[in-house]
Design a protein around this motif. Structure first.
Motif, PDB file in Angstrom:
ATOM      1  N   THR A 143       0.833  -1.205   0.000  1.00  0.00           N
ATOM      2  CA  THR A 143       0.000   0.000   0.000  1.00  0.00           C
ATOM      3  C   THR A 143       0.865   1.252   0.000  1.00  0.00           C
ATOM      4  O   THR A 143       0.666   2.175  -0.807  1.00  0.00           O
ATOM      5  CB  THR A 143      -0.925   0.012   1.225  1.00  0.00           C
ATOM      6  OG1 THR A 143      -1.754  -1.152   1.198  1.00  0.00           O
ATOM      7  CG2 THR A 143      -1.805   1.255   1.222  1.00  0.00           C
ATOM      8  N   GLY A 144       1.854   1.294   0.908  1.00  0.00           N
ATOM      9  CA  GLY A 144       2.749   2.452   0.959  1.00  0.00           C
ATOM     10  C   GLY A 144       3.659   2.539  -0.246  1.00  0.00           C
ATOM     11  O   GLY A 144       3.929   3.638  -0.754  1.00  0.00           O
ATOM     12  N   PHE A 145       4.120   1.390  -0.745  1.00  0.00           N
ATOM     13  CA  PHE A 145       5.054   1.375  -1.866  1.00  0.00           C
ATOM     14  C   PHE A 145       4.388   1.901  -3.130  1.00  0.00           C
ATOM     15  O   PHE A 145       4.964   2.724  -3.859  1.00  0.00           O
ATOM     16  CB  PHE A 145       5.563  -0.049  -2.089  1.00  0.00           C
ATOM     17  CG  PHE A 145       6.627  -0.158  -3.149  1.00  0.00           C
ATOM     18  CD1 PHE A 145       7.889   0.360  -2.948  1.00  0.00           C
ATOM     19  CD2 PHE A 145       6.350  -0.781  -4.359  1.00  0.00           C
ATOM     20  CE1 PHE A 145       8.867   0.261  -3.925  1.00  0.00           C
ATOM     21  CE2 PHE A 145       7.308  -0.881  -5.335  1.00  0.00           C
ATOM     22  CZ  PHE A 145       8.576  -0.358  -5.119  1.00  0.00           C
ATOM     23  N   VAL A 146       3.161   1.466  -3.398  1.00  0.00           N
ATOM     24  CA  VAL A 146       2.444   1.929  -4.587  1.00  0.00           C
ATOM     25  C   VAL A 146       2.241   3.442  -4.529  1.00  0.00           C
ATOM     26  O   VAL A 146       2.449   4.165  -5.514  1.00  0.00           O
ATOM     27  CB  VAL A 146       1.088   1.204  -4.720  1.00  0.00           C
ATOM     28  CG1 VAL A 146       0.212   1.872  -5.776  1.00  0.00           C
ATOM     29  CG2 VAL A 146       1.304  -0.256  -5.080  1.00  0.00           C
ATOM     30  N   GLY A 147       1.836   3.932  -3.351  1.00  0.00           N
ATOM     31  CA  GLY A 147       1.617   5.365  -3.217  1.00  0.00           C
ATOM     32  C   GLY A 147       2.877   6.180  -3.419  1.00  0.00           C
ATOM     33  O   GLY A 147       2.866   7.201  -4.112  1.00  0.00           O
ATOM     34  N   THR A 148       3.992   5.737  -2.828  1.00  0.00           N
ATOM     35  CA  THR A 148       5.239   6.491  -2.962  1.00  0.00           C
ATOM     36  C   THR A 148       5.806   6.394  -4.369  1.00  0.00           C
ATOM     37  O   THR A 148       6.404   7.352  -4.862  1.00  0.00           O
ATOM     38  CB  THR A 148       6.286   5.999  -1.953  1.00  0.00           C
ATOM     39  OG1 THR A 148       6.418   4.565  -2.055  1.00  0.00           O
ATOM     40  CG2 THR A 148       5.888   6.359  -0.540  1.00  0.00           C
ATOM     41  N   VAL A 149       5.616   5.261  -5.038  1.00  0.00           N
ATOM     42  CA  VAL A 149       6.090   5.128  -6.420  1.00  0.00           C
ATOM     43  C   VAL A 149       5.392   6.142  -7.321  1.00  0.00           C
ATOM     44  O   VAL A 149       6.026   6.826  -8.135  1.00  0.00           O
ATOM     45  CB  VAL A 149       5.866   3.694  -6.947  1.00  0.00           C
ATOM     46  CG1 VAL A 149       5.947   3.651  -8.468  1.00  0.00           C
ATOM     47  CG2 VAL A 149       6.905   2.761  -6.358  1.00  0.00           C
ATOM     48  N   ASP A 150       4.072   6.270  -7.171  1.00  0.00           N
ATOM     49  CA  ASP A 150       3.333   7.231  -7.985  1.00  0.00           C
ATOM     50  C   ASP A 150       3.773   8.662  -7.690  1.00  0.00           C
ATOM     51  O   ASP A 150       3.885   9.487  -8.599  1.00  0.00           O
ATOM     52  CB  ASP A 150       1.828   7.089  -7.736  1.00  0.00           C
ATOM     53  CG  ASP A 150       1.258   5.823  -8.350  1.00  0.00           C
ATOM     54  OD1 ASP A 150       1.782   5.394  -9.397  1.00  0.00           O
ATOM     55  OD2 ASP A 150       0.311   5.258  -7.787  1.00  0.00           O
ATOM     56  N   THR A 151       4.039   8.952  -6.425  1.00  0.00           N
ATOM     57  CA  THR A 151       4.488  10.291  -6.051  1.00  0.00           C
ATOM     58  C   THR A 151       5.861  10.590  -6.644  1.00  0.00           C
ATOM     59  O   THR A 151       6.088  11.666  -7.211  1.00  0.00           O
ATOM     60  CB  THR A 151       4.539  10.426  -4.521  1.00  0.00           C
ATOM     61  OG1 THR A 151       3.242  10.175  -3.981  1.00  0.00           O
ATOM     62  CG2 THR A 151       4.994  11.819  -4.114  1.00  0.00           C
TER      63      THR A 151
END
Length: 369
Positions: free
Chosen positions: A21-29
């Motif tokens: 969950t955190g990895f997907v969000g930070t990758v997009d950012t």
């Protein structure tokens, strides 16, 4: 399955869910913000996919430095690798990043040379799969096939390298697949929302008919120009109010569809003209056939000359395909901003007075004062 195996699987799924969950969000950012910041700082573009590849290397290195069980390390590393397997469009950059990220984990696992070569072979296939990124994205079953195949290869190599129990490894891999697939959908939802937000922002700031900036952005941009004036009061700001001459007659004579065609052609051509300039400027549609233009850092003489140059260019512009001989002229009123203390209403009022004078004196001219 033994109680210890159930505990391993429970821990693995718990860590993987929150990590992805955190990895997907930070990758997009990172994918959105880092290239923009790099371009602003160095005035050149960063190779596509490089930020998230570097991020992958850092994440894998940190995972294998944490005091976690081999199961959790494998799950998190494979999850990161699989999620990025279709993100970078340049397979060379992406392949290099995957190999580098995986090599970081090799010294921490007692692997043989054969297994090392095997892991690199799997990663080479992952990099190669980016040539088929669009093929994978066209069908959902292809996404699942890509996920199952790559994760199976990486899980097998990692399990053999750490001499993990085969049955537990198979169960762990099977349980991780739904989490990774859910992460894929979470990523797609975030991308769709991001694009929708961009579309809404664009539509709120750009005129639906002509595509140029709207009145709301005209007001916001004035605050930005005031900031520039505050930092360098010696550079003037000019505002020109622009009106298409006899536009009502065009609508009455040729119809509103031709009138819309005229507005679109004129606005696009004027914006193209301004976009080629090396000073800050912008075109805005205020309403109907009325437009406005900001011109920053030009003297009054130079600002008026730039607008006059465009009026000459406009004499040859074909504004309607239906009536190719139709031409338009402009009346403009221009004035210089008196400084950061002048509010926008007062500035518009002074420019409008000059615009009305231009109309009263026969149109097709620029009045500046």
């Amino acid at each position: 399955m033994r109680e210890g195996g159930r505990s391993v699987l429970a821990d693995l799924i718990f860590y993987l869910c929150f990590f992805m969950t955190g990895f997907v969000g930070t990758v997009d950012t990172i994918h959105e913000m880092v290239p923009h910041a790099y371009a602003m700082r160095f005035n050149k573009h960063m190779p596509d996919g490089l930020p998230i590849v570097l991020y992958l290397v850092v994440v894998v290195a940190l995972i294998h430095m944490l005091p976690l069980s081999p199961w959790i390390k494998i799950a998190l590393s494979v999850g990161a690798v699989i999620h990025l397997s279709t993100r970078a469009q340049d397979p060379r950059i992406y392949g290099l990043g995957l190999v580098a990220g995986w090599l970081i984990s090799l010294p921490l696992s007692h692997v043989s040379a054969l297994l090392s070569l095997g892991s690199l072979a799997v990663l080479a296939l992952v990099a190669l799969s980016n040539y088929h990124r669009m093929w994978v994205a066209q069908r959902e079953w292809r996404v699942m096939l890509n996920l199952v195949g790559l994760s199976a290869g990486l899980w097998s190599i990692a399990a053999l390298a750490d001499q993990l129990d085969g049955g537990t490894a198979l169960a762990a891999w099977a349980l991780c697949l739904p989490v990774l697939y859910a992460a894929h959908w979470y990523d797609r939802v975030m991308i769709v929302r991001h694009h929708e937000n961009q579309r809404l922002f664009y539509s709120s700031a750009h005129d639906e008919l002509t595509g140029v900036r709207t009145l709301s952005l005209f007001r916001r941009d004035y605050r930005r120009y005031q900031t520039l004036l505050r930092s360098d009061p010696q550079k003037p700001l000019h505002l020109a109010m622009v009106d298409i001459d006899h536009f009502k007659m065009i609508n009455d004579t040729y119809g509103h569809l031709v009138g819309n065609e005229v507005l679109i052609s004129f606005a696009k051509d004027f914006e193209t003209y301004l976009a080629q300039k090396d000073y800050y400027c912008g075109l805005y549609r205020i309403g109907g056939e009325e437009f406005s233009v900001y011109l920053y850092s030009l003297s009054a003489t130079d600002a008026k000359r730039e607008l006059e140059t465009y009026t000459q260019r406009l004499k040859t512009l074909q504004v309607s395909k239906t009536y190719p001989d139709l031409r338009i002229t402009l009346s403009m009123g221009m004035c210089q901003c008196l400084g950061i203390s002048e509010n926008l209403v007062n500035l518009i009022g002074r420019a409008d007075e000059n615009l009305y004078r231009a109309k009263h004196l026969g149109r097709d001219q620029i009045i500046a004062a």
